[in-house]
Design a protein around this motif. Sequence first.
Motif, mmCIF file in Angstrom:
data_model
loop_
_atom_site.group_PDB
_atom_site.id
_atom_site.type_symbol
_atom_site.label_atom_id
_atom_site.label_comp_id
_atom_site.label_asym_id
_atom_site.label_seq_id
_atom_site.Cartn_x
_atom_site.Cartn_y
_atom_site.Cartn_z
ATOM 1 N N GLU A 1 10.375 73.804 5.798
ATOM 2 C CA GLU A 1 11.665 73.148 5.613
ATOM 3 C C GLU A 1 11.560 71.659 5.924
ATOM 4 O O GLU A 1 10.852 71.253 6.855
ATOM 5 N N LEU A 2 12.270 70.866 5.162
ATOM 6 C CA LEU A 2 12.352 69.439 5.417
ATOM 7 C C LEU A 2 13.318 69.183 6.567
ATOM 8 O O LEU A 2 14.334 69.878 6.712
ATOM 9 N N LYS A 3 12.991 68.220 7.397
ATOM 10 C CA LYS A 3 13.887 67.848 8.489
ATOM 11 C C LYS A 3 15.057 67.044 7.934
ATOM 12 O O LYS A 3 14.861 66.134 7.125
ATOM 13 N N TYR A 4 16.267 67.384 8.357
ATOM 14 C CA TYR A 4 17.461 66.650 7.943
ATOM 15 C C TYR A 4 18.171 66.107 9.174
ATOM 16 O O TYR A 4 18.078 66.678 10.271
ATOM 17 N N ARG B 1 21.611 69.568 5.405
ATOM 18 C CA ARG B 1 20.722 70.700 5.162
ATOM 19 C C ARG B 1 21.413 71.746 4.298
ATOM 20 O O ARG B 1 20.817 72.304 3.377
ATOM 21 N N TYR C 1 8.867 72.706 10.190
ATOM 22 C CA TYR C 1 9.645 71.562 9.716
ATOM 23 C C TYR C 1 8.722 70.356 9.554
ATOM 24 O O TYR C 1 7.801 70.155 10.358
ATOM 25 N N TYR C 2 8.986 69.576 8.502
ATOM 26 C CA TYR C 2 8.155 68.380 8.300
ATOM 27 C C TYR C 2 9.012 67.241 7.768
ATOM 28 O O TYR C 2 10.159 67.421 7.370
ATOM 29 N N ASP C 3 8.431 66.033 7.763
ATOM 30 C CA ASP C 3 9.176 64.820 7.407
ATOM 31 C C ASP C 3 9.035 64.432 5.948
ATOM 32 O O ASP C 3 9.529 63.380 5.534
ATOM 33 N N GLY C 4 8.372 65.267 5.152
ATOM 34 C CA GLY C 4 8.099 64.907 3.767
ATOM 35 C C GLY C 4 6.654 64.465 3.623
ATOM 36 O O GLY C 4 5.907 64.359 4.593
#
Length: 232
Positions: free
Chosen positions: A34-37, A43, A61-64
């Motif tokens: 999942e991308l961090k929002y 989200r 979770y990651y930052d892209g």
Amino acid sequence: MFFPDRIKSIEPNDKVLEIGPGATPFSRSDVFLELKYETEEERIAQSGHVGILETDKQVVYYDGGKFPFKDNEFDYVICSHVLEHVDDVDVFLSEIQRIANKGYLEFPTIYYDYIYNFPEHKMFLLENDGVINWMTKEESGLNKFSPVHKFFYRTCELKYYDAINDFKNYFFQGFEWFDKIKSRHVNKIESLTYHMDAVKLQEKKTKEISVEKMYPYISFKKFLKYKLKKFF
């Protein structure tokens, strides 16, 4: 996901990653990316306004950018309704291929976003002859018509889904890939549309509607008189 039945190549011992599952993950997925929002509201919006993922499975979770996984760490990657959200399709697909050699992709076509123009969607996409053609929404100029789209967007919010269900096979594409995903940045709308020979729509069967209901503001007697005069 509109076509889960098209996922057919997951073996019993395969380690499966699902990217951006939203609140409705595929049952066979083992790990979620999942991308961090910044906010929960963002989200939910990015996941199609269907809620937040609730699971006991691992969520990363990651930052892209580069995925936080080793090369070939997974056997199968599911990426459903994510590709239209990314900034660079080619870069994103290269990361998917780096961590697995097979998977499933699903995304909306230009026909869907031409009507509803979801603000979270950045890309137009269409798979044709084994190549995913893509164009940014900004390049297309579609946003000039946003006042028109607001009406159709609102109908979707209010659950007027008939058109989506009727044209599901043209509004969305879903398919498995193996070894290599080919993609291409295009600059013509024609590269994102179906050739009309590929459109196999049938006439829709509908219930007969009485003349009184079809023409509520026309006198039935006058209408009948007009028909009789015209044909006899």
